[in-house]
Write a protein that holds these residues in place. Structure first.
Motif, mmCIF file in Angstrom:
data_model
loop_
_atom_site.group_PDB
_atom_site.id
_atom_site.type_symbol
_atom_site.label_atom_id
_atom_site.label_comp_id
_atom_site.label_asym_id
_atom_site.label_seq_id
_atom_site.Cartn_x
_atom_site.Cartn_y
_atom_site.Cartn_z
ATOM 1 N N SER A 123 6.838 27.371 -5.386
ATOM 2 C CA SER A 123 5.385 27.458 -5.267
ATOM 3 C C SER A 123 4.954 28.917 -5.204
ATOM 4 C CB SER A 123 4.900 26.717 -4.015
ATOM 5 O OG SER A 123 5.487 27.258 -2.854
ATOM 6 N N ALA A 124 3.666 29.118 -5.415
ATOM 7 C CA ALA A 124 3.127 30.473 -5.419
ATOM 8 C C ALA A 124 2.264 30.751 -4.199
ATOM 9 C CB ALA A 124 2.298 30.695 -6.682
ATOM 10 N N ALA A 125 1.505 29.747 -3.789
ATOM 11 C CA ALA A 125 0.563 29.930 -2.680
ATOM 12 C C ALA A 125 0.006 28.575 -2.277
ATOM 13 C CB ALA A 125 -0.577 30.859 -3.092
ATOM 14 N N ALA A 126 -0.597 28.546 -1.101
ATOM 15 C CA ALA A 126 -1.291 27.336 -0.652
ATOM 16 C C ALA A 126 -2.740 27.406 -1.110
ATOM 17 C CB ALA A 126 -1.225 27.224 0.867
ATOM 18 N N LEU A 127 -3.238 26.309 -1.636
ATOM 19 C CA LEU A 127 -4.636 26.268 -2.036
ATOM 20 C C LEU A 127 -5.539 26.366 -0.822
ATOM 21 C CD1 LEU A 127 -3.094 24.858 -4.502
ATOM 22 C CD2 LEU A 127 -5.285 23.778 -4.980
ATOM 23 N N ASP A 244 -4.924 17.243 2.665
ATOM 24 C CA ASP A 244 -3.466 17.369 2.618
ATOM 25 C C ASP A 244 -3.092 18.814 2.293
ATOM 26 O OD1 ASP A 244 -4.283 17.444 -0.025
ATOM 27 O OD2 ASP A 244 -2.532 16.391 -0.780
ATOM 28 N N GLU A 245 -1.806 19.104 2.356
ATOM 29 C CA GLU A 245 -1.319 20.427 1.981
ATOM 30 C C GLU A 245 -1.112 20.457 0.470
ATOM 31 O OE1 GLU A 245 1.215 22.344 5.520
ATOM 32 O OE2 GLU A 245 2.101 20.515 4.709
ATOM 33 N N THR A 246 -1.775 21.363 -0.176
ATOM 34 C CA THR A 246 -1.710 21.447 -1.635
ATOM 35 C C THR A 246 -1.249 22.841 -2.042
ATOM 36 O OG1 THR A 246 -3.578 19.920 -1.738
ATOM 37 C CG2 THR A 246 -2.988 21.049 -3.768
ATOM 38 N N TYR A 247 -0.319 22.879 -2.988
ATOM 39 C CA TYR A 247 0.249 24.153 -3.414
ATOM 40 C C TYR A 247 0.090 24.359 -4.914
ATOM 41 C CZ TYR A 247 2.509 24.092 1.138
ATOM 42 O OH TYR A 247 2.739 24.046 2.497
ATOM 43 N N PHE A 248 -0.026 25.605 -5.306
ATOM 44 C CA PHE A 248 0.154 25.987 -6.698
ATOM 45 C C PHE A 248 1.665 25.998 -6.927
ATOM 46 C CE2 PHE A 248 -3.734 28.266 -5.400
ATOM 47 C CZ PHE A 248 -4.620 27.880 -6.401
ATOM 48 N N LEU A 249 2.138 25.252 -7.904
ATOM 49 C CA LEU A 249 3.586 25.147 -8.062
ATOM 50 C C LEU A 249 4.031 25.182 -9.522
ATOM 51 C CD1 LEU A 249 4.321 21.978 -9.047
ATOM 52 C CD2 LEU A 249 3.610 21.508 -6.704
ATOM 53 N N PHE A 250 5.261 25.631 -9.698
ATOM 54 C CA PHE A 250 5.915 25.619 -11.000
ATOM 55 C C PHE A 250 6.820 24.392 -11.069
ATOM 56 C CE2 PHE A 250 4.991 30.115 -10.269
ATOM 57 C CZ PHE A 250 4.434 30.488 -11.478
ATOM 58 N N PHE A 251 6.848 23.751 -12.227
ATOM 59 C CA PHE A 251 7.684 22.564 -12.398
ATOM 60 C C PHE A 251 8.355 22.602 -13.770
ATOM 61 C CE2 PHE A 251 3.539 21.665 -14.090
ATOM 62 C CZ PHE A 251 3.691 20.749 -15.117
ATOM 63 N N VAL A 252 9.414 21.832 -13.910
ATOM 64 C CA VAL A 252 10.225 21.878 -15.135
ATOM 65 C C VAL A 252 10.631 20.465 -15.545
ATOM 66 C CG1 VAL A 252 11.146 24.175 -14.609
ATOM 67 C CG2 VAL A 252 12.379 22.141 -13.825
ATOM 68 N N PRO A 253 11.000 20.285 -16.816
ATOM 69 C CA PRO A 253 11.532 18.976 -17.226
ATOM 70 C C PRO A 253 12.843 18.695 -16.500
ATOM 71 C CG PRO A 253 10.995 20.362 -19.136
ATOM 72 C CD PRO A 253 10.953 21.243 -17.939
ATOM 73 N N PRO A 288 -3.096 32.082 1.074
ATOM 74 C CA PRO A 288 -1.887 32.353 1.856
ATOM 75 C C PRO A 288 -0.653 32.250 0.953
ATOM 76 C CG PRO A 288 -3.250 30.662 2.896
ATOM 77 C CD PRO A 288 -3.776 30.856 1.514
ATOM 78 N N SER A 289 0.185 33.241 0.975
ATOM 79 C CA SER A 289 1.406 33.211 0.185
ATOM 80 C C SER A 289 2.368 32.192 0.787
ATOM 81 C CB SER A 289 2.062 34.597 0.164
ATOM 82 O OG SER A 289 3.298 34.554 -0.538
ATOM 83 N N ARG A 290 2.764 31.212 -0.003
ATOM 84 C CA ARG A 290 3.693 30.177 0.443
ATOM 85 C C ARG A 290 4.684 29.918 -0.685
ATOM 86 N NH1 ARG A 290 1.151 31.351 4.284
ATOM 87 N NH2 ARG A 290 0.014 30.020 5.763
ATOM 88 N N VAL A 291 5.924 30.344 -0.503
ATOM 89 C CA VAL A 291 6.948 30.205 -1.542
ATOM 90 C C VAL A 291 7.960 29.173 -1.061
ATOM 91 C CG1 VAL A 291 8.609 31.405 -3.007
ATOM 92 C CG2 VAL A 291 6.569 32.615 -2.171
ATOM 93 N N LEU A 292 7.843 27.957 -1.560
ATOM 94 C CA LEU A 292 8.678 26.850 -1.108
ATOM 95 C C LEU A 292 9.903 26.670 -2.002
ATOM 96 C CD1 LEU A 292 5.987 26.311 0.403
ATOM 97 C CD2 LEU A 292 6.422 23.864 0.074
ATOM 98 N N THR A 293 10.919 26.021 -1.443
ATOM 99 C CA THR A 293 12.114 25.672 -2.201
ATOM 100 C C THR A 293 11.862 24.392 -2.987
ATOM 101 O OG1 THR A 293 13.055 24.280 -0.467
ATOM 102 C CG2 THR A 293 13.548 26.664 -0.375
ATOM 103 N N PRO A 294 12.724 24.063 -3.949
ATOM 104 C CA PRO A 294 12.563 22.800 -4.678
ATOM 105 C C PRO A 294 12.537 21.576 -3.759
ATOM 106 C CG PRO A 294 14.059 24.229 -5.871
ATOM 107 C CD PRO A 294 13.773 24.921 -4.574
#
Length: 318
Positions: A123-127, A244-253, A288-294
């Motif tokens: 993730s990049a950050a919390a919305l 709810d907690e919502t994040y900007f996130l990167f996802f992959v196939p 807020p910067s929030r970098v989460l694990t998979p």
């Protein structure tokens, strides 16, 4: 003793094997060509801005250009749907938000994926979800909006996703009035409409913070109060069971080889943690910067899914 003819044959075989090995191309290290990020929202909004900031840092790590392709629509659904057909080779990834995977598959049979279709990278950050109005709006709090709705005033609300539609329909129904939900292509369009007086109010995932006193925040729509507007209550505090907690996130196939997945995770998570990126994200954009694990993101999507299942059930019961 080796016979001369036999020795010559051995030399010829050895030479052929050596030449064959030298002629065999080595497998190219990942990446050996540009990577594309399908961003599920329009250019200029929060998701797009974060994608470009982090991609710039990830480029330096990976040594290849990263191309941003904006594919707005459906709160990230259009981009996610396109990513379904991408090869699981790491060269095409996506960026959206939690609700793209927690809400959208529940809401429509036309959505062809579910929360388990993809793998979540980081993730990049919390919305900073909020309802905002232009500075000249007569509304100064959510109670003002609720009073207008109850009095029969037509209210037009700019929405960036189907998940927002559900939340706002639920909220207005709690007070006994209908709100006209107007779909848009993202936060930038909503800000333009509310500041220009073309929309009564709209949803912001945090992009409103760029505009300072040109907008007013009426209510925080997430789980907690906004870091930039700590005096503004949440919907939950006002008696509405949403947020709810919502994040900007990167996802992959699914199916990307482990080593390539790790390379992408390292590059994008490190990019999101870069000091200059964090400074821009928190200081300028107000996220807020929030970098989460998979694994953390997978859990986040599961918890959000449970919340939307409840809201959908409540809507069906009305």
């Amino acid at each position: 003793m080796i016979q001369p003819n036999f020795a010559g044959a051995v030399r010829r075989v050895a030479t052929a094997l050596t030449l064959g090995l030298l002629a065999t191309p080595a497998f190219a290290e990942f990446p050996d060509k540009p990577i594309t990020v399908l961003v599920g929202f329009g250019a200029g909004g929060g998701t797009d801005t974060l994608a470009r900031l982090i991609a710039k840092e990830a480029e330096a790590t990976l040594g290849q250009p990263i191309v941003i392709e904006n594919i707005p629509g459906g709160g990230g659904v259009v981009a996610a749907t396109k990513l379904m057909s991408a090869k699981p080779d790491g060269y095409t990834i996506g960026m959206a938000v939690t609700s793209t995977f927690s809400y959208a598959p529940l809401a429509s049979d036309t959505v062809k994926y579910d929360a388990d279709t993809f793998d979540y990278l980081t993730s990049a950050a919390a919305l900073q979800n909020a309802v905002v109005v232009g500075k000249d709006s007569p509304f100064n709090s959510w109670s003002d909006v609720a009073a207008a709705g109850k009095a029969g005033e037509k209210l037009f609300f700019g929405s960036s996703s189907p998940a927002v539609n559900l939340v706002m329909t639920y909220v207005s129904a709690q007070d006994g009035y209908d709100m006209k939900i107007v779909p848009t292509k993202g936060g930038a369009e909503i800000m333009k409409d509310v500041m220009g007086g073309h929309m009564d109010m709209g949803w912001s995932a945090g992009v409103h913070q760029r505009f300072g006193k040109d907008v007013k925040v009426l209510v925080a729509a997430g789980k907690d109060r906004l870091e930039a507007s700590p005096d503004v209550p949440t919907f939950h505090e006002l008696g509405y069971d949403v947020g709810d907690e919502t994040y900007f996130l990167f996802f992959v196939p699914k199916g990307i080889p482990d080593d390539i997945f790790q390379a992408l995770y390292d590059a994008f998570s490190q990019g999101a943690k870069n000091a200059e990126v964090v400074k821009m994200v928190e200081g300028t954009m107000g996220f807020p910067s929030r970098v989460l694990t998979p694994d953390e993101l997978k859990q986040n999507v599961a918890e959000s899914t449970a919340i939307y299942e409840r809201l959908i059930a409540a809507a069906a019961a009305n």
